[in-house]
Scaffold this active site. Structure first.
Site, short mmCIF file in Angstrom:
data_model
loop_
_atom_site.label_atom_id
_atom_site.label_comp_id
_atom_site.label_asym_id
_atom_site.label_seq_id
_atom_site.Cartn_x
_atom_site.Cartn_y
_atom_site.Cartn_z
N CYS A 1 17.03 15.49 66.91
CA CYS A 1 16.08 16.61 66.99
C CYS A 1 16.88 17.89 67.21
CB CYS A 1 15.11 16.38 68.14
SG CYS A 1 13.99 17.78 68.40
N CYS B 1 15.55 20.85 60.36
CA CYS B 1 14.57 20.10 61.17
C CYS B 1 14.66 18.59 60.88
CB CYS B 1 13.18 20.61 60.81
SG CYS B 1 11.85 19.80 61.68
N HIS C 1 16.40 20.49 68.93
CA HIS C 1 16.48 21.07 70.27
C HIS C 1 17.46 20.33 71.19
CE1 HIS C 1 12.84 22.98 68.92
NE2 HIS C 1 12.71 23.65 70.05
N GLU D 1 12.53 24.87 75.32
CA GLU D 1 11.88 26.16 75.05
C GLU D 1 11.56 26.92 76.33
OE1 GLU D 1 9.05 26.05 71.88
OE2 GLU D 1 10.68 25.46 70.55
N ASP E 1 13.57 25.43 59.75
CA ASP E 1 13.20 24.52 60.83
C ASP E 1 11.76 24.83 61.21
OD1 ASP E 1 13.46 22.64 62.97
OD2 ASP E 1 13.68 24.32 64.35
N SER E 2 11.17 23.93 61.97
CA SER E 2 9.81 24.17 62.44
C SER E 2 9.76 25.35 63.43
CB SER E 2 9.29 22.92 63.14
OG SER E 2 10.20 22.54 64.15
N1 DGL Z 1 12.56 20.79 64.76
C1 DGL Z 1 11.93 19.58 65.19
C2 DGL Z 1 12.85 18.41 64.86
O1 DGL Z 1 14.05 18.55 64.75
C3 DGL Z 1 11.60 19.60 66.66
C4 DGL Z 1 10.44 20.52 67.02
C5 DGL Z 1 9.15 20.10 66.35
O2 DGL Z 1 8.51 19.12 66.76
O3 DGL Z 1 8.77 20.77 65.40
O4 DGL Z 1 12.38 17.32 64.70
#
Ligand code: DGL
Length: 289
Positions: free
Chosen positions: A212, A104, A214, A180, A41-42
């Site tokens: 997403c 992600c 989060h 976060e 993931d990011s």
């Molecule tokens: N992990 C990203 C997503 O699910 C969210 C956070 C980001 O913008 O990197 O799209």
């Protein structure tokens, strides 16, 4: 030109590594019979997906990579998201994974096809499983929320519309920092949820996809705001069912967590999302073997 990062990583591996040693590493990796699932993931958000997968497959070994040095992906160009995703996949592949889950949503929206075409193992994203579950539930009007990049890719929208569903999308860029900061409840979180979701609620959708990583952490708040007539779909749960045919339920329940940056707040975020204490390890990308 089509990126060939995985192929070039393998080539670099063989150029830089003496043949006998390279062979022993490969044999060693192939002899490790435990199923090992890799996720990237990011950042930390993909831990929601990891949590759901570990709950479903507790005996399997997992390795997670969060690209915290380069988060967010959600406001970057497709080209950059693809490059970052290939570098993350390359690292996990070198760690001997048998299956890759792109946790992600932004990376799933832009890089899934490239990853599928480049990797010698099964690769899954979170978009299709989320769409499948939405289609099982909806009578015809679905809402999709995600990062700016995911929403402008129309990855969810295109798949849903192809099935004749009416789709309403909304990017919710403040949701990620909210999570976060640990602001999962209370007046600030409620105001932000109302700000983004008011229009979707007025459209009369019956299903809302949390597109997403989060957002599952805001699920109770989102459900409360949308009301009981709206089913909120969490793709973290959907992906667990999707990979089932490829999962061997064996292993030692091992979990390795890697991040490209370890900030002072990382440990507590990992605990908040994963619900357990785990030591994060640092890695730099691109990974040089
Ligand atoms: N992990 C990203 C997503 O699910 C969210 C956070 C980001 O913008 O990197 O799209």
């Amino acid at each position: 030109a089509k990126p060939t990062t995985i192929a070039s990583a393998k080539a670099t591996f063989f150029i830089l590594t003496p043949p006998k040693f390279a062979l022993s590493i490969i044999i060693q990796k192939n002899c490790e019979k435990n199923m090992k699932i890799g996720l990237f993931d990011s950042g930390v958000g993909g831990l929601t997906v990891l949590k759901a997968l570990r709950k479903t497959y507790p005996e399997v070994d997992f390795i997670y990579l969060g690209d915290t040095a380069r988060v967010p992906y959600g406001n970057k160009s497709a080209q950059t998201v693809i490059r970052y995703s290939l570098e993350c996949a390359e690292f996990l592949l070198n760690e001997g994974i048998d299956l890759l889950v792109v946790a992600c949503n932004t990376a799933s929206s832009y890089a899934l096809q490239v990853l599928k075409g480049s990797l010698p193992i099964p690769v899954f994203g979170v978009i299709e499983p989320g769409v499948k579950r939405a289609l099982e539930n909806t009578k015809g009007k679905v809402g999709v929320i995600g990062t700016k990049a995911t929403i402008s890719s129309c990855a969810y929208k295109n798949l849903l519309e192809a099935k004749g569903v009416e789709v309403y999308q909304r990017a919710c860029p403040l949701f990620v920092p909210l999570v976060e900061e640990g602001l999962l409840e209370g007046s600030i979180a409620e105001a932000v949820v109302e700000h983004y979701l008011k229009d979707l609620k007025e459209k009369g959708i019956d299903t809302l996809i949390l597109g997403c990583t989060h957002y599952p952490l805001l699920k109770p708040l989102i459900e409360r705001f949308m009301g009981p007539q709206v089913k909120v779909i969490d793709s973290a749960q959907a992906i667990a069912l999707e990979i089932e045919p490829f999962v061997k339920r064996e292993g030692s329940s091992k979990l390795d967590l890697y991040f490209t940056d370890i900030s002072p707040s990382l440990q507590s975020l990992v605990e908040l999302i994963l619900g357990e204490v785990k030591e994060p390890r640092l890695v730099s990308l691109p990974c040089k073997v």
